[in-house]
Scaffold this active site. Structure first.
Site, PDB file in Angstrom:
ATOM      1  N   HIS A 246       7.465  -3.910  -6.755  1.00 25.44           N
ATOM      2  CA  HIS A 246       7.326  -3.859  -5.290  1.00 25.44           C
ATOM      3  C   HIS A 246       5.864  -3.798  -4.861  1.00 25.44           C
ATOM      4  O   HIS A 246       5.558  -3.978  -3.683  1.00 25.44           O
ATOM      5  CB  HIS A 246       8.133  -2.701  -4.696  1.00 25.44           C
ATOM      6  CG  HIS A 246       7.543  -1.345  -4.824  1.00 25.44           C
ATOM      7  ND1 HIS A 246       7.838  -0.489  -5.878  1.00 25.44           N
ATOM      8  CD2 HIS A 246       6.687  -0.657  -4.031  1.00 25.44           C
ATOM      9  CE1 HIS A 246       7.202   0.651  -5.703  1.00 25.44           C
ATOM     10  NE2 HIS A 246       6.487   0.582  -4.586  1.00 25.44           N
TER      11      HIS A 246
ATOM     12  N   ASP B 176      12.158  -2.719 -11.163  1.00 25.78           N
ATOM     13  CA  ASP B 176      10.918  -2.574 -10.381  1.00 25.78           C
ATOM     14  C   ASP B 176       9.724  -2.422 -11.332  1.00 25.78           C
ATOM     15  O   ASP B 176       9.159  -1.338 -11.489  1.00 25.78           O
ATOM     16  CB  ASP B 176      11.053  -1.364  -9.458  1.00 25.78           C
ATOM     17  CG  ASP B 176       9.909  -1.251  -8.459  1.00 25.78           C
ATOM     18  OD1 ASP B 176       9.181  -2.250  -8.273  1.00 25.78           O
ATOM     19  OD2 ASP B 176       9.743  -0.164  -7.870  1.00 25.78           O
TER      20      ASP B 176
ATOM     21  N   SER C  31       2.800   4.277  -5.543  1.00 28.60           N
ATOM     22  CA  SER C  31       3.643   3.224  -6.106  1.00 28.60           C
ATOM     23  C   SER C  31       3.005   2.563  -7.324  1.00 28.60           C
ATOM     24  O   SER C  31       1.821   2.229  -7.317  1.00 28.60           O
ATOM     25  CB  SER C  31       3.894   2.136  -5.059  1.00 28.60           C
ATOM     26  OG  SER C  31       4.734   2.588  -4.034  1.00 28.60           O
TER      27      SER C  31
END
Length: 271
Positions: free
Chosen positions: A82, A127, A223
């Site tokens: 992502h 992911d 992230s």
């Protein structure tokens, strides 16, 4: 994350037989405007060279955003799908403790991204991404993290304390730019426990979750960053609660042991 995706995820999770109590979102998606501010909520300041495998990633695409990553070889960084999704380029910050003072930077285009082909931005599955980089020389401040052994693929790590690091937000309301790299000690919980929050469509065998206690968690800006245990990379920061980073909800990471074969096939890197 738009309303359609949130509703679709909720419906899909219910149909799988586990009713979620929460909706997961990628930390990157928690900001309303592109930002590189903040740090791990209620974390601790990292010492110089404490996490030489940690890199900062400044992505450009339709806007700009900040993520973390882990050096796994002198020419590869591991991060979240992502983070690379929709990006046209990235500048990699190596050897930073103070975020704006890296020892080295390299910029590469999206042609150097190896994003998992089955990444699903609705269920958040798969992911994970690789970034091929110019070769860097290792030092006290820039070095790789060891990958987990194949034999450890059968370990759940439940009950063990791992370390997450990054420059994500200090709180849900934070707006100030973080000066120093942050880290937090977080206890791994069983996937069955994490599924009670997010459901089995999200929390698959490819996910590892940690408990968030006393408002300590990963957040926007973290992230793609590392979750390390005994100096081995076991997770890649993937999602947090849509309610906020300080709500003491579990945080989710891509489980690295589930992707060792994929990493080896795409980069040649093995444990």
């Amino acid at each position: 994350m738009n309303i359609f995706i949130v509703l679709a995820l909720a419906v899909a999770t219910v149909s799988a037989g586990v009713v979620p109590q929460d909706i997961p979102v990628h930390p990157r998606d928690r900001t309303f405007a592109p930002s590189i501010s903040g740090r791990i909520t209620n974390g601790k300041n990292a010492a110089e060279n404490q996490f030489p495998y940690q890199v900062g990633l400044s992505f450009s695409g339709s806007g700009s955003w900040w993520c973390g990553g882990s050096i796994i070889a002198n020419n590869y960084v591991l991060t979240a799908a992502h983070c690379t999704d929709g990006a046209s380029s990235v500048t990699i910050y190596y050897g930073s403790t103070v975020r704006t003072s890296p020892k080295l930077t390299h910029s590469v285009s999206s042609s150097n991204f190896v994003q998992h082909a089955n990444y699903d931005d609705e269920t958040l599955n798969n992911d994970i991404s690789l970034i091929k980089t110019p070769t860097v020389t290792f030092s006290a401040s820039i070095n790789k993290i060891t990958m987990p052994a194949i034999a450890s693929s059968y370990s759940t790590y439940v009950g063990q304390t791992a370390i997450a690091s990054g420059w994500g937000r200090t709180s849900d309301s934070a707006t100030a730019v973080a000066k120093n790299l942050q880290y937090a000690n977080l206890q791994v919980i069983a996937n069955s426990v994490c599924q009670t929050s997010y459901g089995s469509k999200v929390v698959t065998n490819g996910v590892i979750c940690v408990a968030s206690v006393n408002e300590v968690s990963t957040c926007q800006g973290d992230s793609g960053g590392p979750l390390a245990l005994n100096s081995r990379l076991i997770g890649v920061t993937s999602f947090v609660s849509s309610k906020g980073c300080e709500k003491n909800a579990p945080a989710g990471f891509t489980r690295v042991t589930s992707y060792l074969d994929w990493i080896k096939s795409k980069s040649g890197i093995s444990a």
